[in-house]
Design an enzyme around this catalytic site. Sequence first.
Site, mmCIF file in Angstrom:
data_model
loop_
_atom_site.group_PDB
_atom_site.id
_atom_site.type_symbol
_atom_site.label_atom_id
_atom_site.label_comp_id
_atom_site.label_asym_id
_atom_site.label_seq_id
_atom_site.Cartn_x
_atom_site.Cartn_y
_atom_site.Cartn_z
ATOM 1 C CE LYS A 112 -4.218 56.712 18.996
ATOM 2 N NZ LYS A 112 -4.881 57.120 20.261
HETATM 3 C C1 LIG Z 1 -4.180 57.642 21.391
HETATM 4 C C2 LIG Z 1 -4.988 58.390 22.379
HETATM 5 C C3 LIG Z 1 -4.401 59.260 23.324
HETATM 6 C C4 LIG Z 1 -2.908 59.430 23.457
HETATM 7 O O1 LIG Z 1 -2.345 60.138 22.369
HETATM 8 P P1 LIG Z 1 -0.779 60.021 22.054
HETATM 9 O O2 LIG Z 1 -0.580 60.735 20.787
HETATM 10 O O3 LIG Z 1 -0.496 58.545 21.952
HETATM 11 O O4 LIG Z 1 -0.063 60.636 23.207
HETATM 12 C C5 LIG Z 1 -5.239 59.960 24.183
HETATM 13 N N1 LIG Z 1 -6.587 59.807 24.127
HETATM 14 C C6 LIG Z 1 -7.189 58.986 23.239
HETATM 15 C C7 LIG Z 1 -8.653 58.849 23.259
HETATM 16 C C8 LIG Z 1 -6.419 58.246 22.328
HETATM 17 O O5 LIG Z 1 -7.025 57.420 21.454
#
Ligand SMILES: *Cc1c(COP(=O)(O)O)cnc(C)c1O
Length: 483
Positions: A112
């Site tokens: 993120k």
């Molecule tokens: C948010 C997240 C996901 C999922 O990603 P999306 O874009 O919501 O599908 C997968 N793995 C981790 C570690 C995350 O923080």
Amino acid sequence: MGIYYHSTRNKDKHYTASQAILKGLADDGGLFVPSQFPDMSDKLDQLAKMEYHQLCHTVVCSFFEEFKDDQEFKADVERAYQKFETTDAVQLKTFDNVCYMELYHGPTCAFKDFALSVLPYEIRAAKRNLGIEKEYAILTATSGDTGKAALEAFRGQEGFKIAVTYPKNGVSKIQQIQMNSTSESNTFVVGLEGNFDQCQTMVKEMFGQKYQNVEISSANSINIGRLIPQVAYYFWTYLQLQTQGKIAKGQKINFCVPTGNFGDILAGYIAKQMGLPVDKLVCASNKNNILTDFFNTGVYDKRREFYLTKSPSMDILISSNFERLLWFVSKDDAYVAKLMDDLKQNGLFKADELLPQMYDFVAGFASEEDTANEIKRVFDSQNYLIDTHTAVASHVAYKLDMPGFMVVLSTASPYKFCSAVLDALGTTPDPQDEFKVLDDLQTVSGTVAPQPLAMLKTAKEHHKNSGNVDQVKLLIKNFLENK
Ligand SMILES: *Cc1c(COP(=O)(O)O)cnc(C)c1O
């Protein structure tokens, strides 16, 4: 030929990129989508020569055209990725025809960081573009990863305040310390005595209210400004693999993505629409496998049990960004609005007629047992450590065993989920002491924890607030209004 933005539920009302970024969500509840995809197919050689931040800037400005000549924005994007561990923000680990795309070398050790690091600068560029001077407050409900990534991106940023709320007993100890140790005075963190859904509902209610001297915006992945920067790492990875001779020029490759809110995988779909040679996008889910069922049946049915898993960032039943895919393949706003209304009213929608147009996607899921076994399998066979989210995707890719080259998106450092990873390797984690578990994981795996996580052991928790809904609302309001 300029690109404009409109809601997935109403294509007739047009917005500029700046307006879409500042609004976050459209007034009708829909998500903003671009009127077209920029074509990069004849620019791949050019992109291949760029550093990560330049490539990201190019991709972002191909969508947000009014930022192109904003030199301050350009310098800001460079600055955003300087907070990463290495100049190449993405690290690749290739084993034969499988490559793990490590997206966790940013300041908070989860993917993120890629989008959130740029978001404050996009908002600032949008404000410059529209001549807005008001202070913005970012209000975020988090189940763990988003909160810290948003705090890290917005802390100390002039013109911004950020308030984060999380379910008090619903995040890992490491995640809680990560958030509570943020020290800048423009940050506020508060635990809610409740679950994540209640956090989200409370934040949505707060969005509807007015506050003195401050506008409210969101850092959640519904914002188009969060989605677009993610497109860059698909291009970067493809072009790196090509430069390294791991794939041939123009060769179509597959990506397997651990999916929750459908933002990450949708960025891959967008990259393909822009001309990147992508074959299949594999949507990997955990035990909450509502998307696997959709891709198999055409029915999206959330009337089912919700499971708390060892891959908590994927524990989601309403994948917000899926609405954007429904628009991209149907191009029918009234139809999308109806499906979303069905979901709200009846808990399900049926869109099997769209499945033929979703041929880019393949879906699969991993049970809790599959996930743990995959961590052990990859460690034993490759001496390579992955986290629980990555393991979900890795398992699905391994089981599908598709022909061609596969890239597995690795979304978090294994050290963010020490207990689950250590347990999967066959050592029982100490339930009382997270930092003992972190040390044990280092010993057992022979790897070293990333600095931002290791140093939490001695971090001071500056934020100690918590309360029920009414108390938390008041605390946040007072913070936003400087009381
Ligand atoms: C948010 C997240 C996901 C999922 O990603 P999306 O874009 O919501 O599908 C997968 N793995 C981790 C570690 C995350 O923080």
